[in-house]
Design an enzyme around this catalytic site. Structure first.
Site, mmCIF file in Angstrom:
data_model
loop_
_atom_site.group_PDB
_atom_site.id
_atom_site.type_symbol
_atom_site.label_atom_id
_atom_site.label_comp_id
_atom_site.label_asym_id
_atom_site.label_seq_id
_atom_site.Cartn_x
_atom_site.Cartn_y
_atom_site.Cartn_z
ATOM 1 N N CYS A 175 36.692 34.462 -15.330
ATOM 2 C CA CYS A 175 35.902 35.002 -14.219
ATOM 3 C C CYS A 175 34.567 34.268 -14.212
ATOM 4 O O CYS A 175 34.402 33.279 -14.923
ATOM 5 C CB CYS A 175 35.734 36.524 -14.320
ATOM 6 S SG CYS A 175 34.634 37.115 -15.624
ATOM 7 N N ASN A 204 32.199 36.053 -17.576
ATOM 8 C CA ASN A 204 32.924 36.519 -18.766
ATOM 9 C C ASN A 204 32.310 37.787 -19.360
ATOM 10 O O ASN A 204 32.269 37.968 -20.570
ATOM 11 C CB ASN A 204 33.018 35.406 -19.818
ATOM 12 C CG ASN A 204 34.040 35.681 -20.919
ATOM 13 O OD1 ASN A 204 33.820 35.271 -22.048
ATOM 14 N ND2 ASN A 204 35.128 36.339 -20.621
ATOM 15 N N CYS A 250 32.747 40.929 -17.197
ATOM 16 C CA CYS A 250 33.392 42.046 -16.486
ATOM 17 C C CYS A 250 34.910 41.851 -16.404
ATOM 18 O O CYS A 250 35.664 42.422 -17.175
ATOM 19 C CB CYS A 250 32.814 42.223 -15.084
ATOM 20 S SG CYS A 250 31.113 42.830 -15.044
ATOM 21 N N ARG A 251 35.334 41.036 -15.455
ATOM 22 C CA ARG A 251 36.767 40.933 -15.163
ATOM 23 C C ARG A 251 37.592 40.244 -16.244
ATOM 24 O O ARG A 251 38.627 40.774 -16.656
ATOM 25 C CB ARG A 251 36.969 40.219 -13.822
ATOM 26 C CG ARG A 251 36.373 40.976 -12.648
ATOM 27 C CD ARG A 251 36.368 40.158 -11.384
ATOM 28 N NE ARG A 251 35.453 39.021 -11.506
ATOM 29 C CZ ARG A 251 35.374 38.016 -10.643
ATOM 30 N NH1 ARG A 251 36.173 37.995 -9.594
ATOM 31 N NH2 ARG A 251 34.499 37.041 -10.804
ATOM 32 N N SER A 252 37.165 39.079 -16.690
ATOM 33 C CA SER A 252 38.010 38.363 -17.660
ATOM 34 C C SER A 252 38.071 39.046 -19.025
ATOM 35 O O SER A 252 39.162 39.103 -19.613
ATOM 36 C CB SER A 252 37.629 36.890 -17.766
ATOM 37 O OG SER A 252 36.295 36.704 -18.147
ATOM 38 N N ASP A 295 34.591 41.004 -7.989
ATOM 39 C CA ASP A 295 33.620 41.137 -9.068
ATOM 40 C C ASP A 295 32.882 42.469 -8.907
ATOM 41 O O ASP A 295 32.203 42.689 -7.904
ATOM 42 C CB ASP A 295 32.633 39.972 -9.017
ATOM 43 C CG ASP A 295 31.759 39.877 -10.256
ATOM 44 O OD1 ASP A 295 31.698 40.859 -11.032
ATOM 45 O OD2 ASP A 295 31.154 38.814 -10.444
#
Length: 165
Positions: free
Chosen positions: A9, A12, A14-16, A135
Site C-alpha cells: 500500500c 505500509n 494501514c492496508r498492507s 485508503d
C-alpha cells in the site's frame, strides 16, 4: 514449493500490514505457515520502522488479527526477486510498483516481474465490482472496517487459489 507473498500500500501502516496480518492468520488456521510466507511494504518511506496505524490495529484486533509486531518498510526492486506474488491495494500502487521494475533486465524477466503484481480487486469474490481497497487513513472507523472486509475477501480467494496447486 514455498510461496512468498508481499502486500503493498502507500505507507505500509494501514492496508498492507492489515493484509499481512489477515493472511498470516488464515495461513496459520490452515496449517500452511511452513509453505506460505507473507510480508508487507509501502511505496513511500515515510513510516519506515513504525507500527501499523493504531486505528487499524484496533479494528484488526477486534477481528482477531494482532498487527502489533509488524513494522513498516519500503518496497524496493529486490522484492521482485524475493516474492512470488506482489498484491497491491489500488491502481496507484500498481503503477508505482510496476514502474520500479529494473530497466537493466531482459524483456522476458520484465514480463515475469509484471506477472507477479496482482491487484487486490482482482481477488475479490464477495466484493466483485469494487475497484480497490480504499485508503482509510484520512477517514473514520467505517473506512477501516471496509478495508478489512475487502482484505479478508481478497485474502480468502488468494489462499483458496494457492492451496489448489
Amino acid at each position: 514449493m514455498k510461496k512468498r507473498i508481499l502486500f503493498i500500500c502507500l505507507g505500509n501502516i494501514c492496508r498492507s500490514p492489515a493484509a499481512e496480518g489477515v493472511m498470516r492468520e488464515m495461513i496459520a488456521e490452515k496449517g500452511l505457515s511452513d509453505i506460505i510466507t507473507v510480508d508487507s511494504a509501502g511505496i513511500g518511506g515515510w513510516h519506515i520502522g513504525s507500527s501499523p496505524d493504531p486505528r487499524m490495529q484496533k479494528h484488526a484486533l477486534r477481528r482477531g488479527y494482532n498487527l502489533s509486531m509488524l513494522r513498516a518498510r519500503q518496497f524496493n526492486s529486490s522484492d521482485f526477486k524475493a516474492f512470488d506474488i506482489i498484491v497491491v491495494m489500488d491502481e496507484d500502487n500498481y503503477y508505482d510498483v510496476v514502474s520500479r521494475i529494473p530497466n537493466n533486465i531482459s524483456a522476458a524477466q520484465r514480463e515475469q516481474y509484471e506477472q507477479k503484481v496482482v491487484k487486490m480487486k482482482d481477488l475479490f469474490e464477495e466484493y466483485k465490482g469494487c475497484d480497490s481497497v480504499p485508503d482509510p487513513y484520512y477517514g473514520g472507523s467505517e473506512g477501516f472496517e471496509k478495508a478489512l472486509d475487502l482484505i479478508e475477501d481478497g485474502c480468502r480467494h488468494l489462499l483458496s487459489d494457492l492451496v489448489k496447486y
